[in-house]
Design a protein around this motif. Structure first.
Motif, PDB file in Angstrom:
ATOM      1  N   ALA A   1       8.514   3.596  -2.494  1.00 30.21           N
ATOM      2  CA  ALA A   1       7.092   3.831  -2.766  1.00 30.21           C
ATOM      3  C   ALA A   1       6.867   4.568  -4.076  1.00 30.21           C
ATOM      4  O   ALA A   1       5.717   4.840  -4.451  1.00 30.21           O
ATOM      5  CB  ALA A   1       6.464   4.607  -1.614  1.00 30.21           C
ATOM      6  N   GLY A   2       7.929   4.934  -4.769  1.00 28.18           N
ATOM      7  CA  GLY A   2       7.782   5.603  -6.057  1.00 28.18           C
ATOM      8  C   GLY A   2       7.695   7.107  -5.985  1.00 28.18           C
ATOM      9  O   GLY A   2       7.463   7.764  -7.002  1.00 28.18           O
ATOM     10  N   ALA A   3       7.860   7.683  -4.799  1.00 26.86           N
ATOM     11  CA  ALA A   3       7.795   9.144  -4.647  1.00 26.86           C
ATOM     12  C   ALA A   3       9.189   9.722  -4.866  1.00 26.86           C
ATOM     13  O   ALA A   3       9.869  10.160  -3.938  1.00 26.86           O
ATOM     14  CB  ALA A   3       7.259   9.508  -3.262  1.00 26.86           C
ATOM     15  N   PHE A   4       9.632   9.758  -6.136  1.00 27.39           N
ATOM     16  CA  PHE A   4      11.009  10.127  -6.453  1.00 27.39           C
ATOM     17  C   PHE A   4      11.292  11.594  -6.175  1.00 27.39           C
ATOM     18  O   PHE A   4      12.417  11.965  -5.832  1.00 27.39           O
ATOM     19  CB  PHE A   4      11.318   9.792  -7.915  1.00 27.39           C
ATOM     20  N   ASP A   5      10.268  12.463  -6.313  1.00 26.32           N
ATOM     21  CA  ASP A   5      10.475  13.879  -6.033  1.00 26.32           C
ATOM     22  C   ASP A   5      10.760  14.105  -4.543  1.00 26.32           C
ATOM     23  O   ASP A   5      11.610  14.919  -4.168  1.00 26.32           O
ATOM     24  CB  ASP A   5       9.260  14.701  -6.484  1.00 26.32           C
ATOM     25  N   LYS A   6      10.053  13.353  -3.692  1.00 29.44           N
ATOM     26  CA  LYS A   6      10.296  13.469  -2.247  1.00 29.44           C
ATOM     27  C   LYS A   6      11.686  12.935  -1.907  1.00 29.44           C
ATOM     28  O   LYS A   6      12.393  13.494  -1.053  1.00 29.44           O
ATOM     29  CB  LYS A   6       9.234  12.678  -1.474  1.00 29.44           C
TER      30      LYS A   6
ATOM     31  N   GLN B   1       0.863  -1.183   0.000  1.00 30.13           N
ATOM     32  CA  GLN B   1       0.000   0.000   0.000  1.00 30.13           C
ATOM     33  C   GLN B   1       0.903   1.239   0.000  1.00 30.13           C
ATOM     34  O   GLN B   1       0.979   1.974   0.982  1.00 30.13           O
ATOM     35  CB  GLN B   1      -0.916  -0.009   1.221  1.00 30.13           C
ATOM     36  N   ASP B   2       1.577   1.448  -1.123  1.00 25.52           N
ATOM     37  CA  ASP B   2       2.562   2.525  -1.211  1.00 25.52           C
ATOM     38  C   ASP B   2       1.948   3.901  -1.006  1.00 25.52           C
ATOM     39  O   ASP B   2       2.581   4.794  -0.430  1.00 25.52           O
ATOM     40  CB  ASP B   2       3.273   2.473  -2.562  1.00 25.52           C
ATOM     41  N   ASN B   3       0.731   4.090  -1.493  1.00 22.59           N
ATOM     42  CA  ASN B   3       0.092   5.402  -1.341  1.00 22.59           C
ATOM     43  C   ASN B   3      -0.094   5.748   0.146  1.00 22.59           C
ATOM     44  O   ASN B   3       0.143   6.886   0.557  1.00 22.59           O
ATOM     45  CB  ASN B   3      -1.271   5.429  -2.050  1.00 22.59           C
ATOM     46  N   LYS B   4      -0.520   4.767   0.927  1.00 25.23           N
ATOM     47  CA  LYS B   4      -0.682   5.006   2.362  1.00 25.23           C
ATOM     48  C   LYS B   4       0.666   5.242   3.030  1.00 25.23           C
ATOM     49  O   LYS B   4       0.783   6.053   3.965  1.00 25.23           O
ATOM     50  CB  LYS B   4      -1.397   3.827   3.016  1.00 25.23           C
ATOM     51  N   SER B   5       1.673   4.539   2.570  1.00 25.52           N
ATOM     52  CA  SER B   5       3.012   4.734   3.126  1.00 25.52           C
ATOM     53  C   SER B   5       3.483   6.161   2.894  1.00 25.52           C
ATOM     54  O   SER B   5       4.000   6.819   3.810  1.00 25.52           O
ATOM     55  CB  SER B   5       3.984   3.745   2.481  1.00 25.52           C
ATOM     56  N   VAL B   6       3.288   6.676   1.688  1.00 26.23           N
ATOM     57  CA  VAL B   6       3.685   8.049   1.370  1.00 26.23           C
ATOM     58  C   VAL B   6       2.858   9.041   2.193  1.00 26.23           C
ATOM     59  O   VAL B   6       3.377  10.050   2.680  1.00 26.23           O
ATOM     60  CB  VAL B   6       3.528   8.325  -0.133  1.00 26.23           C
ATOM     61  N   GLU B   7       1.578   8.754   2.368  1.00 25.73           N
ATOM     62  CA  GLU B   7       0.716   9.628   3.172  1.00 25.73           C
ATOM     63  C   GLU B   7       1.241   9.743   4.601  1.00 25.73           C
ATOM     64  O   GLU B   7       1.292  10.838   5.178  1.00 25.73           O
ATOM     65  CB  GLU B   7      -0.712   9.068   3.184  1.00 25.73           C
ATOM     66  N   ILE B   8       1.652   8.615   5.166  1.00 23.29           N
ATOM     67  CA  ILE B   8       2.170   8.611   6.537  1.00 23.29           C
ATOM     68  C   ILE B   8       3.481   9.399   6.606  1.00 23.29           C
ATOM     69  O   ILE B   8       3.700  10.215   7.512  1.00 23.29           O
ATOM     70  CB  ILE B   8       2.395   7.162   7.021  1.00 23.29           C
ATOM     71  N   LEU B   9       4.360   9.170   5.650  1.00 25.66           N
ATOM     72  CA  LEU B   9       5.639   9.878   5.644  1.00 25.66           C
ATOM     73  C   LEU B   9       5.457  11.374   5.442  1.00 25.66           C
ATOM     74  O   LEU B   9       6.163  12.190   6.044  1.00 25.66           O
ATOM     75  CB  LEU B   9       6.554   9.301   4.559  1.00 25.66           C
ATOM     76  N   ASP B  10       4.498  11.753   4.584  1.00 25.10           N
ATOM     77  CA  ASP B  10       4.208  13.176   4.378  1.00 25.10           C
ATOM     78  C   ASP B  10       3.684  13.816   5.661  1.00 25.10           C
ATOM     79  O   ASP B  10       4.041  14.953   5.997  1.00 25.10           O
ATOM     80  CB  ASP B  10       3.175  13.349   3.260  1.00 25.10           C
TER      81      ASP B  10
ATOM     82  N   SER C   1      14.180   8.473   3.420  1.00 26.39           N
ATOM     83  CA  SER C   1      14.184   8.789   1.985  1.00 26.39           C
ATOM     84  C   SER C   1      14.065   7.518   1.144  1.00 26.39           C
ATOM     85  O   SER C   1      13.436   7.519   0.082  1.00 26.39           O
ATOM     86  CB  SER C   1      15.452   9.568   1.620  1.00 26.39           C
ATOM     87  N   LYS C   2      14.711   6.445   1.596  1.00 28.42           N
ATOM     88  CA  LYS C   2      14.628   5.184   0.855  1.00 28.42           C
ATOM     89  C   LYS C   2      13.195   4.664   0.811  1.00 28.42           C
ATOM     90  O   LYS C   2      12.784   4.043  -0.175  1.00 28.42           O
ATOM     91  CB  LYS C   2      15.553   4.139   1.478  1.00 28.42           C
TER      92      LYS C   2
END
Length: 980
Positions: free
Chosen positions: A899-904, A862-871, A893-894
């Motif tokens: 999760a595919g959020a390369f800009d972050k 669930q990469d989208n949720k992972s990015v949401e948590i990190l954000d 950062s890794k």
């Protein structure tokens, strides 16, 4: 002409300035460390940790009742603001009297008077804005209150010195005696002033041969130097590499004491004609020591012991004994006054007033018998009170043996230091004392624990050269000037010491002894082992008090010196104004500017919110094991004062080593909460339970079938076995003998006796050795691990996702007194709110919770949720100003990259690159630390910065010139660079 009105105006102005600044920067509510305990003790008149502070509780309770602030934590914090104001005012008056003592109390004109007053104002404000005093003055702790009592004792001593020839001069001595009695109830800091006060009295009233007094002082200095040399020799011979047994260090203490006493007897016998005379410094010191022993252990310990012996637990007999003691002293006062025995009258009246000041300790016994929720040591009778006053809870420790700790985390004292002398000199005297003095009036390198001194770029290099033998580190920090005063207040103080001894050596000697008692001798008495859980400078704020006196004298004497050298009356005013102006600018004004940001706690809610979030991490009616002060005392504050989550039983793993605390957990129901299940019989608990020899062993924890069902356990191997199996290891090491602590025994007992009745949690702040080997069965829920009948799988996150999502992603705008798993994060994304290293460290617990939930989502695809948590984590705790180690940031950062959020990832890579490049510039000693090189290579590879990767590899080739793999990597990146 009398200029006292100007003195009084300046004194009040100093108090007002101090009060305004401290009120603007006071902690918003509860603070970390002991403050939550102190507030809860004051609000409900509870019994705090030994030896208590009943007088503080009484006035703290008064401030808690005043409608002066929105929350009770802030109200009691304002008590420290108020007492700090008075301390600065009294210090100003003391400075004026010290200067007048050798210059005379008659001023030539208003300018002459104002020069003295304004010099004293510079010194007093320097103390106001010194690090430790300011820190103590903006939170609920005893140190601001005991400082004002200490200041009042010194002030009345100076007032007596001024009025010694008046017929009513004894009233000042009686006031000092009463304040000494009060100081007993504030950890006895006033005792540090006894010998200097006695010296002032002796010199003023009895010394009639200054030359004889001077000669006895020289003998005393030689005597002290010889004792130090012998002590150094004894400590230098202590080169053991393991912790001594109690019998060993008691034997050393006995040898040390008898040796020094024997040498002292010989010296005093040789010089007896000069020592035992009214014109001797020895007489003042001997009388001072005698008075000290009358107060402690006399009044403090012997009277309770007498009560215990004669009255036992009979209240009526105790009251009768108090009446007898007061009656005897009253008769002595009456008889001596009638028969004009002045000294007997003064002694009897002083002892009575000390006793009266001490009587607030009756509130400890009274409240202990009411069984309040906080009842440390439960001193319900005189037997328990004696133990409370003796601090028996903290165990026995030597007076003279310097290295004695058996604690595993303190074993470095045996490997990092060659002897007790090495440890005493480098760590106890200089790192834990001289460094603190230089913090106050030189500058501080940073707020990280064990940070050094900051005199500014140029002086730091000199300081590191000069300070090496003293184990003093001066910050390089590229000469950052934010927290430096360039050493100006410190150097002015040295000038003040020189001139004070030159102009008034007898009073200077008394104040030098006061400084030594408040600093190096106090550090010697504390006998601290390394490492300490926090900096201990707050205990030593009085060193700033004593040293500030010489800042004032230094300014005054610099003005006189400059005027004498110029010898031009027309320039007198200009020189005076210039030195005073520069003095205000470069001392209190600069200290205020440099220290303000770090001491501004007006918007800091971190302690309150951290405690709230930890409590709300626990299900209803839980047992929560906590590890130390910061995950316990703020929680006690919230439960006792704010009424939050009173259903939870907090079991502090430090206190659970004591019998009284185990009994309270077992039998009491504070605020209606449930008792903690403990099967051990009371008589075995009170025996008491002790450490046990222990070797690594395996144990089983039975789990009923319905518990597996309740927790939704799916591990069939556990269900079939019907139990959890865990391995428990020793936690203490006495050479070849291993053991476990009482807390280890009790964690095992409570977990087994609970039999899954109540949820059991360990605070996230607990170290691994607190878990008794239950690590594999601890599931993360917010800021706590919950013991569950399930097993952590290798390389998988073991957490309660629904609970943690609610806690972390749905902050609570208000707060709930009942169970509500929604966290509060006030101020942590506000760059104007300063966090010290302790708070930054605790902040990592939040980050760990966010990061582990993000990893969980990645493991669940669930990469989208992972990015949401990190954000969300970055929004709450931006790494740009809530710093984290670059290696941790690299791991974060890794996760973005995965999760595919390369800009972050690219955004964080820039921050990481900067810190990693700094890391490779600093040699770590020993083998090369390749971690920053590896991180940089991976960043440059992922961001296609191949030219930078080649530069890093070439730097590594300097250290590993024959490593062919480095050449191959360089060739690979050259190829990629060509293709790019």
């Amino acid at each position: 002409m009398n200029y006292k009105k100007y003195q009084n105006i300046i004194a009040v102005s100093i108090a007002i300035i101090t009060g305004i600044v401290f009120a603007m920067t006071v902690q918003a509510s509860v603070s970390f460390w002991d403050c939550g305990e102190c507030t809860a003790a004051a609000v409900w008149m509870q019994v705090a940790h030994p030896p208590g502070a009943p007088f503080f509780n009484l006035i703290g309770r008064l401030f808690a009742m005043l409608p002066i602030a929105g929350n009770l934590g802030l109200r009691t914090n304002l008590l420290s603001v108020f007492t700090s104001m008075i301390s600065s005012l009294l210090l100003f008056l003391i400075m004026v009297k010290l200067i007048e003592n050798y210059r005379g109390r008659i001023y030539k004109n208003l300018g002459d008077a104002l020069t003295t007053y304004l010099s004293a104002a510079i010194g007093a404000l320097a103390f106001s804005f010194s690090h430790s005093f300011w820190f103590n003055g903006t939170e609920t702790e005893i140190y601001a209150t005991n400082t004002v009592v200490f200041a009042a004792i010194i002030y009345f001593g100076m007032l007596w010195n001024e009025k010694a020839d008046s017929p009513d001069n004894t009233k000042y001595i009686f006031m000092i005696a009463y304040l000494m009695g009060i100081s007993i109830t504030l950890r006895m800091y006033g005792i540090l002033a006894i010998i200097p006060i006695i010296m002032i009295i002796m010199v003023r009233k009895f010394v009639d041969d200054e030359d004889a007094y001077r000669k006895s002082t020289y003998i005393f200095l030689g005597h002290a130097a010889l004792l130090l040399i012998i002590a150094f020799m004894l400590w230098a011979n202590e080169t053991g590499t393991s912790a001594p047994s109690p019998e060993d260090y008691k034997a050393f203490d006995s040898k040390f004491l008898m040796t020094l006493l024997g040498v002292s007897v010989v010296i005093m016998g040789i010089f007896w004609r000069k020592v035992f005379t009214r014109n001797s410094i020895y007489v003042a010191i001997i009388i001072g020591v005698a008075v000290k022993y009358i107060i402690y252990p006399g009044v403090v310990k012997m009277i309770p012991q007498l009560m215990d012996y004669l009255a036992s637990n009979s209240i009526s007999m105790a009251v009768l004994l108090v009446a007898i003691i007061v009656g005897i002293l009253s008769f002595a006062i009456y008889w001596s006054a009638k028969n004009k025995h002045t000294y007997v009258y003064i002694a009897a009246m002083s002892i009575l007033l000390i006793f009266i000041g001490y009587t607030s300790y009756t509130t400890i016994i009274i409240r202990a018998n009411q069984d309040p929720p906080m009842n440390e040591n439960a001193p319900k009778n005189f037997t328990a009170l004696i133990s409370y006053l003796n601090r028996d809870q903290y165990g026995d420790f030597p007076s003279f043996k310097r290295r004695f700790s058996p604690e595993p985390h303190q074993q470095g004292i045996y490997s990092n230091y060659t002897s007790d002398l090495d440890f005493f000199w480098r760590y106890q005297m200089n790192h834990m004392m001289t460094r603190y003095l230089l913090w106050q009036y030189g500058g501080r390198e940073s707020w990280n624990q064990d940070s050094g001194v900051n005199f500014g770029k140029v002086l730091n290099s000199v300081g590191n050269a000069v300070g090496k033998p003293f184990n003093l580190q001066f910050g390089d920090d590229n000469g950052a000037s934010h927290n430096t005063f360039w050493g100006i207040p410190f150097f002015i103080g040295l000038i003040g010491i020189f001139f004070h001894f030159r102009r008034d050596w007898k009073m200077a000697t008394a104040f030098m002894l006061l400084f030594i008692f408040c600093s190096y001798l106090f550090a010697f008495y504390q006998n601290q082992q390394e490492p300490q859980p926090r900096e201990r400078d707050k205990f030593l704020a009085s060193i700033g008090f004593a040293y500030a006196v010489w800042i004032a004298i230094g300014i005054r004497e610099l003005i006189d010196y400059a005027i004498r050298k110029l010898n031009r009356q027309s320039m007198e005013k200009g020189v005076t104004y210039a030195i005073l102006g520069l003095g205000f600018l470069f001392i209190p004004a600069r200290m205020l500017q440099a220290n303000y940001n770090e001491h501004d706690r007006s918007k800091n809610w971190m302690p309150w919110d951290f405690a709230y979030n930890l409590l709300q991490s626990c299900a209803p009616h839980s047992i929560l094991f906590t590890n130390g002060d910061n995950d316990t005392f703020p929680l006690w504050y919230l439960q006792d004062v704010e009424g939050v989550r009173r259903d939870i039983r907090i079991a502090n793993l430090s206190l659970i080593n004591t019998d009284w605390y185990i009994m309270q957990l077992k039998h009491q129901k504070p605020w209606g909460a449930d008792r903690v299940p403990i099967r051990i019989p009371d008589e075995e608990i009170t025996r008491p339970i002790n450490q046990e020899q222990f070797k690594t062993s395996t144990f089983d924890l039975p789990v009923p079938p319905e518990v597996f069902k309740q927790y939704g356990t799916t591990d069939t191997s556990l269900i079939r076995a019907g139990k959890l199996t865990y391995t428990m290891s020793p936690t203490l090491n006495y050479g070849s003998v291993t053991a476990i602590r009482v807390q280890d025994i009790m964690v095992k007992e409570i977990v087994e006796a609970n039999n899954w009745k109540y949820p059991v949690y360990f605070a996230l702040t607990c170290s691994n050795d607190c878990f008794d080997g239950l690590d594999n069965y601890l599931k993360l829920e917010g800021l706590a691990y919950k013991l569950v009948p399930d097993r952590k799988k290798p390389n998988e996150e073991f957490l309660n996702e629904p609970v943690m999502k609610k806690e972390l992603l749905n902050p609570d705008p208000g707060y709930s007194r009942e169970f509500s798993p929604r966290f509060k994060f006030r101020g942590i994304n506000d760059p104007s709110v300063y966090f010290d290293d302790n708070q930054e460290r605790l902040l990592q617990n939040y980050r760990m919770a966010f990061a582990r939930l993000a990893v969980y989502y990645q493991q669940e695809n669930q990469d989208n949720k992972s990015v949401e948590i990190l954000d969300k984590m970055d929004q709450l705790m931006p790494s740009s100003f809530r710093k984290m180690d670059y290696r941790v940031l690299y791991d974060i950062s890794k996760m973005y990259y995965t999760a595919g959020a390369f800009d972050k990832y690219a955004k964080f890579a820039k921050e990481i690159e900067k810190d990693a490049l700094e890391a490779i510039k600093v040699p770590s000693g020993g083998e090369l630390n390749t971690a920053p090189y590896q991180i940089l290579l991976e960043i440059y590879d992922k961001t296609k910065q191949y030219d930078k990767a080649i530069d890093i590899l070439r730097q590594l080739q300097i250290y590993y010139p024959s490593d062919q793999s480095l050449k191959q990597q360089i060739d690979l990146y050259k190829s990629k660079l060509t293709q790019k």
